[in-house]
Design an enzyme around this catalytic site. Structure first.
Site, PDB file in Angstrom:
ATOM      1  N   GLY A  78      37.020  31.590  45.329  1.00  0.00           N
ATOM      2  CA  GLY A  78      36.748  31.912  46.726  1.00  0.00           C
ATOM      3  C   GLY A  78      36.160  33.300  46.854  1.00  0.00           C
ATOM      4  O   GLY A  78      35.221  33.538  47.611  1.00  0.00           O
TER       5      GLY A  78
ATOM      6  N   MET B 112      36.319  37.447  44.501  1.00  0.00           N
ATOM      7  CA  MET B 112      36.803  38.170  43.325  1.00  0.00           C
ATOM      8  C   MET B 112      36.822  39.653  43.618  1.00  0.00           C
ATOM      9  O   MET B 112      35.842  40.231  44.079  1.00  0.00           O
ATOM     10  CB  MET B 112      35.908  37.873  42.106  1.00  0.00           C
ATOM     11  CG  MET B 112      36.322  38.629  40.850  1.00  0.00           C
ATOM     12  SD  MET B 112      38.023  38.247  40.362  1.00  0.00           S
ATOM     13  CE  MET B 112      38.480  39.767  39.530  1.00  0.00           C
ATOM     14  N   GLU B 113      37.962  40.285  43.297  1.00  0.00           N
ATOM     15  CA  GLU B 113      38.239  41.655  43.719  1.00  0.00           C
ATOM     16  C   GLU B 113      37.618  42.727  42.839  1.00  0.00           C
ATOM     17  O   GLU B 113      38.211  43.810  42.657  1.00  0.00           O
ATOM     18  CB  GLU B 113      39.761  41.869  43.767  1.00  0.00           C
ATOM     19  CG  GLU B 113      40.486  41.812  42.410  1.00  0.00           C
ATOM     20  CD  GLU B 113      41.032  40.455  42.041  1.00  0.00           C
ATOM     21  OE1 GLU B 113      41.944  40.385  41.196  1.00  0.00           O
ATOM     22  OE2 GLU B 113      40.534  39.454  42.585  1.00  0.00           O
ATOM     23  N   ASN B 114      36.436  42.507  42.307  1.00  0.00           N
ATOM     24  CA  ASN B 114      35.798  43.538  41.489  1.00  0.00           C
ATOM     25  C   ASN B 114      35.841  44.864  42.243  1.00  0.00           C
ATOM     26  O   ASN B 114      35.449  44.951  43.404  1.00  0.00           O
ATOM     27  CB  ASN B 114      34.335  43.167  41.221  1.00  0.00           C
ATOM     28  CG  ASN B 114      34.182  41.731  40.779  1.00  0.00           C
ATOM     29  OD1 ASN B 114      34.755  41.304  39.805  1.00  0.00           O
ATOM     30  ND2 ASN B 114      33.406  40.977  41.540  1.00  0.00           N
TER      31      ASN B 114
ATOM     32  N   HIS C 281      42.830  39.811  51.437  1.00  0.00           N
ATOM     33  CA  HIS C 281      43.329  39.537  50.083  1.00  0.00           C
ATOM     34  C   HIS C 281      42.622  40.419  49.054  1.00  0.00           C
ATOM     35  O   HIS C 281      43.265  41.076  48.225  1.00  0.00           O
ATOM     36  CB  HIS C 281      43.101  38.062  49.774  1.00  0.00           C
ATOM     37  CG  HIS C 281      43.629  37.612  48.446  1.00  0.00           C
ATOM     38  ND1 HIS C 281      44.772  36.858  48.317  1.00  0.00           N
ATOM     39  CD2 HIS C 281      43.174  37.808  47.172  1.00  0.00           C
ATOM     40  CE1 HIS C 281      44.990  36.598  47.045  1.00  0.00           C
ATOM     41  NE2 HIS C 281      44.030  37.166  46.322  1.00  0.00           N
ATOM     42  N   GLU C 282      41.291  40.442  49.123  1.00  0.00           N
ATOM     43  CA  GLU C 282      40.533  41.179  48.110  1.00  0.00           C
ATOM     44  C   GLU C 282      40.704  42.687  48.265  1.00  0.00           C
ATOM     45  O   GLU C 282      40.817  43.417  47.270  1.00  0.00           O
ATOM     46  CB  GLU C 282      39.050  40.801  48.171  1.00  0.00           C
ATOM     47  CG  GLU C 282      38.761  39.311  48.047  1.00  0.00           C
ATOM     48  CD  GLU C 282      39.454  38.651  46.867  1.00  0.00           C
ATOM     49  OE1 GLU C 282      39.614  39.291  45.819  1.00  0.00           O
ATOM     50  OE2 GLU C 282      39.844  37.472  47.002  1.00  0.00           O
TER      51      GLU C 282
ATOM     52  N   HIS D 173      43.841  44.007  46.751  1.00  0.00           N
ATOM     53  CA  HIS D 173      43.756  44.167  45.294  1.00  0.00           C
ATOM     54  C   HIS D 173      43.176  45.521  44.881  1.00  0.00           C
ATOM     55  O   HIS D 173      43.357  45.929  43.727  1.00  0.00           O
ATOM     56  CB  HIS D 173      42.855  43.080  44.702  1.00  0.00           C
ATOM     57  CG  HIS D 173      43.543  41.783  44.426  1.00  0.00           C
ATOM     58  ND1 HIS D 173      44.746  41.699  43.759  1.00  0.00           N
ATOM     59  CD2 HIS D 173      43.170  40.503  44.700  1.00  0.00           C
ATOM     60  CE1 HIS D 173      45.088  40.431  43.633  1.00  0.00           C
ATOM     61  NE2 HIS D 173      44.144  39.673  44.208  1.00  0.00           N
TER      62      HIS D 173
END
Length: 970
Positions: A351, A353-355, A387-388, A391
């Site tokens: 969905g 990605m927390e890069n 959410h991201e 992180h």
């Protein structure tokens, strides 16, 4: 960059280019060969190989051994400090091979911790150019030291290592630099450094992008690819001059250069903080952006040019700043970077990605257009951004040492995403929706004997496919649920205080989950809150019971005596739990309760049985436990208390809190499936719904009644079930018809908008003629004038599905045409799911075939499309046959590590309820053992267990359900 031997960026890149020019065909073919070989090795259940020597003196993979390179984990001998990585993705096919490729050079500076004559560094599907020494890498020493010479170097495909053997030992505390040049395929496999393709103005455009988590950074460049191997990364990208280059950090230099007559731009980015490889990101695209400042942090939203021009990035931009600032307050720590870029990708397996500093999203998770997007789409964007961004601190700044503790990283973000979204959109009341979205969702999985604990032993999680398997509902939703429970009984004030000291203590380092328990315990003691815990207990004592053993308890309460008991809740009470537990499946359970609407004092259930006289009731009094479902457990009552609760629901259901009305329904249905109460009691819980207008109880009821549909929609009971639900939902349909003035207005409340959709969906599916006529009129008007869609975005999924189900090929083909021309992914997703509602098997079979063609259905959407078709009673056997016939292709093409594999297997088999289907499922497992199931391995076992439970349930309940429905159906 590190001192000592290195190749300058320009010289290094020229060398790479010349190497590619000379052997492009060989490299391209070897890329393909290595991929296919890797696939075969990954799916073959063979023992680990040993190494022998080929005629050229290079090791060759053959039989098992205990050599370090045959193990999956890195040895504890070397620690990386920094990387200098230059990558050049080609956005056009190689003329000779027809492949998209990238070339690269890497210099990793590492420190020797223990003397060793072996360098192991992860590499997967990369092809290396030999250096002047004739080997795949070059080694030099720093600080005046001379390294040993390289004697052998090779690629260990199965364990994904570049192996470098030396003629002497590296010295402890000395620093060295390993230099490599390599080529890889910029494939469309959605992992590592890959390509995403989209059409704009009739022109195909390629995005070179990344997805490293959990173990795919090694597909982009050789690296020490484990989360504890943090280092500083210096990234340089070579790209066409008319393209934008992005990475985790801000751009610090860009210059136009010419390499072999090719005009390109070289963009260099600032050094990253100390970080894990799985958080790296680098992207080259034709995108544009919008941006703003949030304090001293630059926020930018990147997307396709037309999407940005249409304003589809505005909502994400507007909520990112507030959510980012909320988390700064929540963590009591500033955001550690100068920028926060977010980018929407046409092809993306997860969905989001927390890069760190460059978060990647599916387009549906970031882009919003009020003309096409529903309130559910809007909520999803806010919660996923929450959410991201959560992180950025919890996961990125402080990272778990190994993947066995993934649950804490993902569970925490899955909990606080609701807090961040609630701060940005306070009118939504979104915090309560965690009960439906996570607690109830994961109860269904964690009630299986094949479930697993939140935290696994480190030695149990070694191979990449084992790591991928952890990205499941247990890690995300159970993790969120138990952390919410922890925050509730400690109080949020104590919770965030412990969290803040944890983050500040371990910034830029790694932890294990018990480190958080230590800091929460310190916060408990500092604030004088030891009374929040059981007597003589610590946070560890409570939480380890929820983390180290699978499952959860059902708490039985007898309100006539005040007695309580707990036991491990299993959906099938006859199933055998063969996973041992040091806590004997007992929990420390926080009991919150009220008596006839008056809240009582919370207490702890610490043993199998206990008595609390405060729970005793007299007369018409009733007891209700687990207020607002803050505890991760189900509740069962004695018959008399159930009768009083049912009476209260009938007289005035509003006396019972909304969340607990949803809980009573969900608990009753699942307790019935587990034989704790009669199925007729669960059905009795739905009788009051004629008077219910709130979303959460209705959604809970419909979720549970969906199981009845799955069990009975192929039987004679289906008509009775339809008639009963029709009678219950008709008042809700009329309620919203009046509220919306004949469907011309949108309800004000966020959850009212959701429940309007429920009313319409169920009214149409149960055959209320006013609903059917309404949706067909809307859809036909749209077919007549495709440029003017009269259907409100909130209602489109329901209307599309209902109209396509009631229609034929013309309705389907219109939906398909609109899907192909959709300019926003949220609208495309609505159409893609609705096309699976067709009633004609041939249309569904045709649609299934489309999932094998990435030009028709994107790879990221293939498995979910198959599940959509399986949700349709007509499509379920077609999807099952299709999945079985094409399993090897699906597995290899979409990757055994794909996080969606468990959803695919569970989704296609959830209707199974006969001995014949059980045999088919067991045969499917046997027939494909040689192929494998990757991240869906556990899902196969869960599907078998669930099918067995369904068979028993039908045998024991079919007659009683039929009798009850005959009594209460109109």
């Amino acid at each position: 960059m590190g001192k000592g031997f290195f190749i300058s960026k320009t010289v290094g890149v020229v060398g790479i280019v010349l190497g590619v020019g000379a052997v492009s065909t060989i490299i391209a073919l070897s890329v393909v060969y290595s991929q296919e070989k890797a696939k075969n090795l990954e799916v073959s259940p063979t023992k680990p190989p040993t190494t022998t020597t080929t005629s050229t003196g290079a090791p060759a993979t053959t039989e098992p051994s205990n050599e370090q390179w045959h193990k999956y984990r890195l040895p504890d001998t070397l620690l990386p400090e920094s990387y200098e990585v230059t990558l050049w993705p080609r956005l056009e096919k190689d003329a000779t091979s027809g492949l998209y490729i990238f070339t690269g050079g890497s210099e990793v500076t590492f420190r020797c911790v223990k003397e060793t004559d072996l360098i192991l560094i992860h590499s997967n599907k990369l092809n290396f150019t030999k250096g002047a020494n004739g080997h795949l890498a070059t080694l030099t020493g720093l600080d005046g030291s001379s390294p040993p010479a390289i004697t052998q170097s090779w690629l260990e495909v199965r364990t994904q290592f570049l192996v470098v053997k030396l003629d002497g030992n590296l010295k402890a505390d000395q620093r060295y630099v390993l230099h490599t040049q390599f080529t890889g395929e910029l494939a469309d496999d959605l992992g590592g450094f890959y390509r995403s393709v989209y059409m704009e103005d009739g022109v195909e455009k390629v995005v070179a992008t990344t997805q490293m988590q959990p173990t795919d950074a090694r597909k982009a460049f050789p690296c020490f690819d484990e989360p504890a191997m943090k280092a500083i990364f210096n990234i340089t990208l070579i790209h066409p001059r008319d393209r934008v280059a992005l990475s985790n950090m801000e751009e610090i230099a860009a210059k136009n250069i010419t390499i072999d007559g090719i005009e390109v731009t070289e963009t260099k980015f600032a050094p990253t903080p100390r970080m894990s490889t799985y958080l790296l990101a680098f992207i080259v695209s034709d995108y544009t952006s919008i941006g703003m400042m949030a304090g001293d942090v630059q926020i930018r939203i990147f997307a396709r040019r037309k999407a940005i021009a249409a304003g589809q990035g505005e909502y994400a931009l507007n909520v990112t700043g507030p959510i980012l600032k909320y988390f700064e307050r929540y963590y009591s720590a500033p955001y550690p970077l100068k920028k926060s870029d977010q980018i929407a990708l046409p092809d993306f397996n997860a969905g989001a990605m927390e890069n760190w500093g460059l978060i990647t999203y599916r387009e549906t998770a970031l882009l919003y257009d009020p003309a096409f997007s529903s309130n559910a789409n809007k909520e999803r964007i806010a919660t996923i951004i929450g959410h991201e961004l959560a992180h950025m601190w919890f996961g990125n700044l402080v990272t778990l040492k190994w993947w066995n503790d993934l649950w804490l990283n993902e569970g925490f973000a899955s909990y606080v995403e609701y807090l961040g979204a609630d701060d940005a959109e306070p009118s939504w009341g979104v915090k309560d929706l965690i009960v439906l979205g996570d607690v109830h969702r994961v109860f269904a999985v964690d009630a299986l004997a094949s479930s697993h604990p939140l935290s696994s032993k480190e030695e149990e999680i070694q191979r990449p496919e084992q790591i991928s398997e952890l990205f499941d509902a247990i890690s995300y939703s159970k993790g969120a649920s138990v952390l919410r429970m922890l925050s509730s009984f400690l109080t949020e004030e104590v919770f965030v205080q412990g969290l803040s000291t944890y983050l500040n203590t371990f910034a830029y380092n790694n932890t294990v989950y018990t480190d958080l328990w230590d800091h929460l315990q310190a916060a408990v003691e500092k604030t004088g809150s030891t009374n929040k815990l059981p007597p003589n207990s610590r946070v560890h004592d409570v939480m380890n019971r929820w983390v180290l053993q699978m499952g959860f308890p059902v708490v039985s309460i007898d309100a006539t005596t005040g007695s309580l008991s707990q036991q491990h809740f299993l959906l099938d009470p006859d199933s055998v739990v063969d996973r041992p537990s040091e806590f004997n499946y007992e929990w420390f359970v926080p009991i919150t309760w009220q008596k006839s609407g008056t809240q009582g004092t919370a207490f702890w259930l610490l043993d199998k049985t206990a008595t609390n006289n405060d729970l005793k009731v007299t007369g018409d009094q009733w007891v209700l436990a687990n207020l607002n479902v803050t505890g991760f457990y189900r509740v069962k009552y004695d018959d008399a208390n159930y009768a009083k609760l049912l009476n209260q629901l009938t007289i005035d259901h509003t006396v019972i809190p909304v969340i607990n009305r949803a809980q009573l329904i969900d608990d009753a249905f699942n307790l019935a499936r587990a034989k704790h109460v009669l199925t007729t009691l669960a059905l009795d819980m739905t009788k009051y719904l004629k008077a219910e207008t709130e979303y959460m109880p209705w959604e809970s009821a419909l979720d549970n009644l969906d199981f009845f549909y799955l069990m009975f929609d192929r039987s004679e009971i289906y008509g009775l079930l339809q008639a009963y639900i029709k009678g219950q939902v008709e008042p809700l349909f009329n309620y919203y018809q009046t509220m919306t003035e004949m469907w011309t207005k949108v309800p004000d409340g966020h959850t009212d908008q959701y429940n309007q959709v429920n009313a319409l969906r169920m009214a149409c599916s149960t055959g209320i003629s006013a609903c059917t006529q309404l949706v067909q009129t809307w859809y036909k008007a749209w077919m007549a004038n495709p440029a003017n869609n009269p259907i409100h975005p909130n209602l489109r999924s329901t209307v599309y599905c209902s109209a396509i189900a009631a229609g034929g090929v013309q309705e389907w083909d219109h939906g398909w045409k609109m899907f192909q021309s959709a300019t926003i992914a949220t609208e495309a997703d609505k159409l893609r799911s609705s096309l699976a509602c067709a009633s004609q098997p041939w249309l569904l079979n045709r649609y299934l075939e489309y999932t094998l063609n990435a030009t028709l259905i994107r790879k990221q959407d293939a498995t979910s499309t198959i599940v959509y078709i399986a949700n349709n009673v007509v499509g379920q056997p077609l999807a099952w046959d299709f999945m079985r016939a094409n399993w090897a292709y699906i597995f290899n093409e979409y990757g055994g590590g794909s996080f969606s594999f468990s959803n695919l297997i569970n989704g296609v088999t959830k209707r199974f309820s006969t001995e014949f289907e059980l045999q088919q499922l067991q045969q499917f497992k046997k027939d494909n053992a040689h192929v494998g199931f990757g991240s869906g391995t556990l899902a196969v076992e869960q599907s078998i267990e669930r099918t067995q439970a369904n068979i028993k349930w039908l045998k024991e309940n079919k007659d009683n359900v039929e009798k009850w429905l005959k009594q209460f159906s109109p």
